[in-house]
Scaffold this motif. Structure first.
Motif, short mmCIF file in Angstrom:
data_model
loop_
_atom_site.label_atom_id
_atom_site.label_comp_id
_atom_site.label_asym_id
_atom_site.label_seq_id
_atom_site.Cartn_x
_atom_site.Cartn_y
_atom_site.Cartn_z
N GLY A 45 -3.28 3.84 -1.11
CA GLY A 45 -2.83 4.92 -1.99
C GLY A 45 -1.37 5.26 -1.79
O GLY A 45 -0.52 4.40 -1.63
N ARG A 46 -1.10 6.55 -1.77
CA ARG A 46 0.28 7.02 -1.64
C ARG A 46 0.88 6.66 -0.28
O ARG A 46 2.08 6.42 -0.18
N SER A 47 0.07 6.60 0.76
CA SER A 47 0.59 6.16 2.06
C SER A 47 1.11 4.74 1.96
O SER A 47 2.10 4.38 2.60
N GLY A 48 0.45 3.92 1.16
CA GLY A 48 0.91 2.55 0.92
C GLY A 48 2.25 2.52 0.21
O GLY A 48 3.10 1.66 0.50
N LEU A 49 2.46 3.46 -0.71
CA LEU A 49 3.75 3.53 -1.40
C LEU A 49 4.87 3.87 -0.41
O LEU A 49 5.97 3.33 -0.51
N MET A 50 4.58 4.72 0.54
CA MET A 50 5.58 5.06 1.55
C MET A 50 5.89 3.82 2.40
O MET A 50 7.04 3.58 2.76
N GLY A 51 4.87 3.02 2.70
CA GLY A 51 5.07 1.78 3.43
C GLY A 51 5.93 0.80 2.67
O GLY A 51 6.78 0.11 3.25
N ARG A 52 5.73 0.73 1.36
CA ARG A 52 6.56 -0.16 0.54
C ARG A 52 8.03 0.26 0.63
O ARG A 52 8.93 -0.59 0.68
#
Length: 188
Positions: A45-52
């Protein structure tokens, strides 16, 4: 409240949240990135977007970085680093990734609200971040811990941690924004 009042309250929440980040854990994350062969980032989710966003800045620094699940992402190997962002620390797909990375000989870092979670215990370095999980919007005293929905406070704190780590890496590598811009995408 109007929109500007909400924005001000969010910045107050972030200020409180950021003061609870461990300098030692953040600095250790930066060191682990510098020592890694390749850095892989993951999150749901959004945590993945931060990782990107972290992977993009690492690339700008000239550090080999990959987003797990992309078609051009190579296999992880010994000496590599997997950086996971997970508020709960219990997302099963991420737990599976962490176990696989450890079996192969890669190091794992998890930024999480719960360092005692499954991902936290699997990690070489659990980085504890404040925030509120999706199902808990009040502090222990019954007061509202955040006005924001779901995991927003954690996700915002996560991107600030990642950006602070990038600034630390820039300092350690003697790079500035103009040098990093030379690696920015140019086919846009």
């Amino acid at each position: 409240m109007n929109t500007a009042d909400y924005a001000l309250e969010i910045t107050k929440e972030l200020q409180r949240s950021i003061t609870r980040i461990s300098n030692g854990e953040a600095d250790q994350l930066a060191e682990m990135i510098l020592e890694a062969g390749n850095v892989f980032v993951a999150g749901a989710g959004r945590s993945g977007l931060m990782g990107r966003a972290l992977a993009m800045r690492l690339m700008h620094l000239g550090i080999p970085a990959y987003v797990v699940g992309e078609t051009v992402t190579p296999g992880i190997g010994p000496g590599d680093l997997l950086v996971i962002g997970s508020g709960s620390g219990e997302t099963q797909s991420l737990v599976t990734m962490a176990r696989k990375a450890k079996e192969i000989g890669a190091a794992v870092v998890t930024a999480t609200i719960h360092p005692d979670s499954t991902l936290g215990r699997l990690s070489d370095l659990p980085v504890r971040l404040p925030g509120t999980p999706k199902d808990q919007q009040t502090a222990g005293s019954g007061e509202k811990a955040t006005i924001q929905p779901m995991g927003s406070l954690f996700e915002q704190t996560l991107i600030i941690l990642y950006d602070a780590v990038i600034l630390r890496l820039m300092e350690q590598r003697g790079q500035d924004s103009s040098q990093m811009f030379g690696r920015h995408a140019n086919l846009e």
